[in-house]
Write a protein that holds these residues in place. Structure first.
Motif, PDB file in Angstrom:
ATOM      1  N   ASP A 174      41.172  45.725  43.222  1.00  0.00           N
ATOM      2  CA  ASP A 174      41.299  45.092  41.904  1.00  0.00           C
ATOM      3  C   ASP A 174      40.140  45.516  41.000  1.00  0.00           C
ATOM      4  O   ASP A 174      40.330  45.799  39.810  1.00  0.00           O
ATOM      5  CB  ASP A 174      41.313  43.565  42.038  1.00  0.00           C
ATOM      6  CG  ASP A 174      42.604  43.050  42.640  1.00  0.00           C
ATOM      7  OD1 ASP A 174      43.586  43.811  42.693  1.00  0.00           O
ATOM      8  OD2 ASP A 174      42.631  41.873  43.076  1.00  0.00           O
ATOM      9  N   ALA A 175      38.945  45.540  41.587  1.00  0.00           N
ATOM     10  CA  ALA A 175      37.776  45.964  40.812  1.00  0.00           C
ATOM     11  C   ALA A 175      37.895  47.433  40.420  1.00  0.00           C
ATOM     12  O   ALA A 175      37.567  47.820  39.293  1.00  0.00           O
ATOM     13  CB  ALA A 175      36.498  45.729  41.617  1.00  0.00           C
ATOM     14  N   ALA A 191      40.324  47.896  37.581  1.00  0.00           N
ATOM     15  CA  ALA A 191      39.690  47.518  36.310  1.00  0.00           C
ATOM     16  C   ALA A 191      38.714  48.594  35.860  1.00  0.00           C
ATOM     17  O   ALA A 191      38.620  48.907  34.672  1.00  0.00           O
ATOM     18  CB  ALA A 191      38.972  46.176  36.462  1.00  0.00           C
ATOM     19  N   THR A 193      35.901  43.199  28.402  1.00  0.00           N
ATOM     20  CA  THR A 193      36.766  42.433  29.306  1.00  0.00           C
ATOM     21  C   THR A 193      36.924  43.132  30.650  1.00  0.00           C
ATOM     22  O   THR A 193      36.831  42.503  31.712  1.00  0.00           O
ATOM     23  CB  THR A 193      38.148  42.232  28.667  1.00  0.00           C
ATOM     24  OG1 THR A 193      37.993  41.525  27.427  1.00  0.00           O
ATOM     25  CG2 THR A 193      39.071  41.435  29.584  1.00  0.00           C
ATOM     26  N   GLU A 194      37.175  44.442  30.631  1.00  0.00           N
ATOM     27  CA  GLU A 194      37.357  45.188  31.873  1.00  0.00           C
ATOM     28  C   GLU A 194      36.073  45.196  32.702  1.00  0.00           C
ATOM     29  O   GLU A 194      36.108  45.086  33.925  1.00  0.00           O
ATOM     30  CB  GLU A 194      37.803  46.625  31.583  1.00  0.00           C
ATOM     31  CG  GLU A 194      39.141  46.744  30.874  1.00  0.00           C
ATOM     32  CD  GLU A 194      40.307  46.237  31.695  1.00  0.00           C
ATOM     33  OE1 GLU A 194      40.113  45.714  32.811  1.00  0.00           O
ATOM     34  OE2 GLU A 194      41.443  46.335  31.212  1.00  0.00           O
ATOM     35  N   THR A 237      35.827  42.010  34.470  1.00  0.00           N
ATOM     36  CA  THR A 237      36.753  41.957  35.602  1.00  0.00           C
ATOM     37  C   THR A 237      36.177  42.674  36.816  1.00  0.00           C
ATOM     38  O   THR A 237      36.266  42.188  37.946  1.00  0.00           O
ATOM     39  CB  THR A 237      38.109  42.587  35.221  1.00  0.00           C
ATOM     40  OG1 THR A 237      38.653  41.882  34.109  1.00  0.00           O
ATOM     41  CG2 THR A 237      39.088  42.526  36.391  1.00  0.00           C
ATOM     42  N   GLU A 271      33.487  40.501  38.252  1.00  0.00           N
ATOM     43  CA  GLU A 271      34.046  39.296  38.869  1.00  0.00           C
ATOM     44  C   GLU A 271      34.649  39.602  40.242  1.00  0.00           C
ATOM     45  O   GLU A 271      34.399  38.883  41.220  1.00  0.00           O
ATOM     46  CB  GLU A 271      35.122  38.708  37.947  1.00  0.00           C
ATOM     47  CG  GLU A 271      35.871  37.520  38.532  1.00  0.00           C
ATOM     48  CD  GLU A 271      37.077  37.138  37.708  1.00  0.00           C
ATOM     49  OE1 GLU A 271      37.924  36.383  38.224  1.00  0.00           O
ATOM     50  OE2 GLU A 271      37.186  37.589  36.547  1.00  0.00           O
ATOM     51  N   LYS A 272      35.456  40.669  40.329  1.00  0.00           N
ATOM     52  CA  LYS A 272      36.101  41.010  41.604  1.00  0.00           C
ATOM     53  C   LYS A 272      35.074  41.439  42.650  1.00  0.00           C
ATOM     54  O   LYS A 272      35.192  41.096  43.829  1.00  0.00           O
ATOM     55  CB  LYS A 272      37.133  42.114  41.396  1.00  0.00           C
ATOM     56  CG  LYS A 272      38.318  41.705  40.526  1.00  0.00           C
ATOM     57  CD  LYS A 272      39.064  40.538  41.133  1.00  0.00           C
ATOM     58  CE  LYS A 272      40.272  40.156  40.283  1.00  0.00           C
ATOM     59  NZ  LYS A 272      40.990  38.986  40.833  1.00  0.00           N
TER      60      LYS A 272
END
Length: 329
Positions: free
Chosen positions: A48-49, A52, A170-171, A174, A177-178
């Motif tokens: 997921d990271a 992004a 935003t990316e 992300t 966060e991941k």
């Protein structure tokens, strides 16, 4: 007496029932997740990271293109503004000359002229002058409209840049966060289990003794293979750490081929190759939408920057959801 025996029997039965209940095993608590489950979850978070991060690369490429467009539009706008000023000055000069009497009427010319030839010459000149005035005014309108079009295009590009800059933020959030979530999952494990998880190489194959590459592909393969064991870092492209598209970009740069730092952009950088026609050096792509790239090295294997837990490694061609391949150069 019988009544007493019945009551005592009931009491005994009750005690037996209570004891039986006490010895019934309680419903087992949910088992702790296995190393395999945790690894699968961490791998999903890493991907997921990575997805992004690849979107972040795409947005940066788009942003660079937009900024080049904006610079060109602003230069056009400046030239158009200068051209408009020139036409405006011409129109102003013409109006002043008219007001100062240069544009004498045709009737006035007939009255004051003693030379018919001179009169005809003057009439012709005045006709040309009026035509020039009309042309200048039309040119002024055209140039003004062109300037307004360029101003609108410039404003539109500037707005797109602002929106894309926000998307970049935003990316990046992300990715962070991941990655933080993956680290949190790992930190919840006992130290020994965490080490086993991080040191595991699920899907990683034995290093090939040699790779039969030739031509420019040989330089790319040689560079990529030399990085096996290096760290995976989001957004990195060397010297000692890479993300997936950073590794392939840097490897093919050794062969004089320029690739964008984006897996999806690299997918459009050359002719597409069928899996049955793969040769060492070809780029192979994974997931939908595309968010991972590796390099084929023959014998059904790839070298790629896998994830932060694995780093740069050799894996099977179909160790991830395969999408297609491209031959750079």
């Amino acid at each position: 007496m019988a009544h007493t025996r019945k009551r005592a029997g009931a009491t005994v039965l009750g005690l037996i029932a209570i004891a039986a209940i006490a010895f019934v095993p309680a419903t087992p608590a949910q088992a702790d997740p296995s190393i395999k489950d945790v690894k699968a979850r961490v791998d999903r978070l890493y991907h997921d990271a990575e997805a992004a991060q690849e979107r972040l690369h795409d947005a940066r490429i788009d942003l660079a293109d937009l900024r080049r467009d904006l610079a060109g539009l602003r230069a056009d706008q400046a030239r158009q503004d200068q051209r408009l000023d020139e036409v405006r000055d011409q129109v102003s000069d013409a109006v002043v000359r008219q007001l100062e009497g240069e544009g004498i009427s045709t009737v006035g010319q007939v009255v004051v002229s003693d030379d018919p030839g001179a009169f005809l010459d003057t009439l012709s000149t005045m006709s040309s002058f009026n035509d020039l005035q009309s042309s200048m005014l039309a040119d002024y309108d055209t140039q003004l409209e062109a300037l307004e079009i360029r101003q609108e295009a410039t404003d539109s590009r500037a707005k797109e840049i602002a929106e894309l800059t926000e998307q970049l933020s935003t990316e990046k959030a992300t990715v962070d966060e991941k990655l933080a979530e993956a680290k949190s999952v790992l930190s919840d494990l006992e130290a020994e289990e965490r080490e086993r998880l991080l040191s595991s190489r699920s899907g990683v194959s034995r290093m090939p003794s040699s790779v039969p590459a030739s031509g420019r592909a040989a330089a790319a393969v040689q560079y990529a293979m030399a990085q096996v064991g290096d760290a995976y870092v989001y957004g990195a492209m060397g010297e000692n750490a890479f993300d997936c598209s950073g590794l392939t970009m840097r490897a093919w740069a050794q062969a004089g081929v320029s690739l964008p730092h984006s897996s999806s952009a690299q997918y459009g950088s050359g002719p597409h190759i069928a899996a049955s026609d793969l040769q060492p050096g070809d780029l192979v792509f994974y997931y939908s939408p595309i968010s991972h790239v590796g390099m084929y090295i023959g014998n059904g294997m790839i070298v790629h920057a896998a994830n932060p837990g694995t780093g740069v490694a050799v894996s099977g061609l179909y160790s991830m959801p395969y999408v297609g391949a491209v031959r750079p150069g």
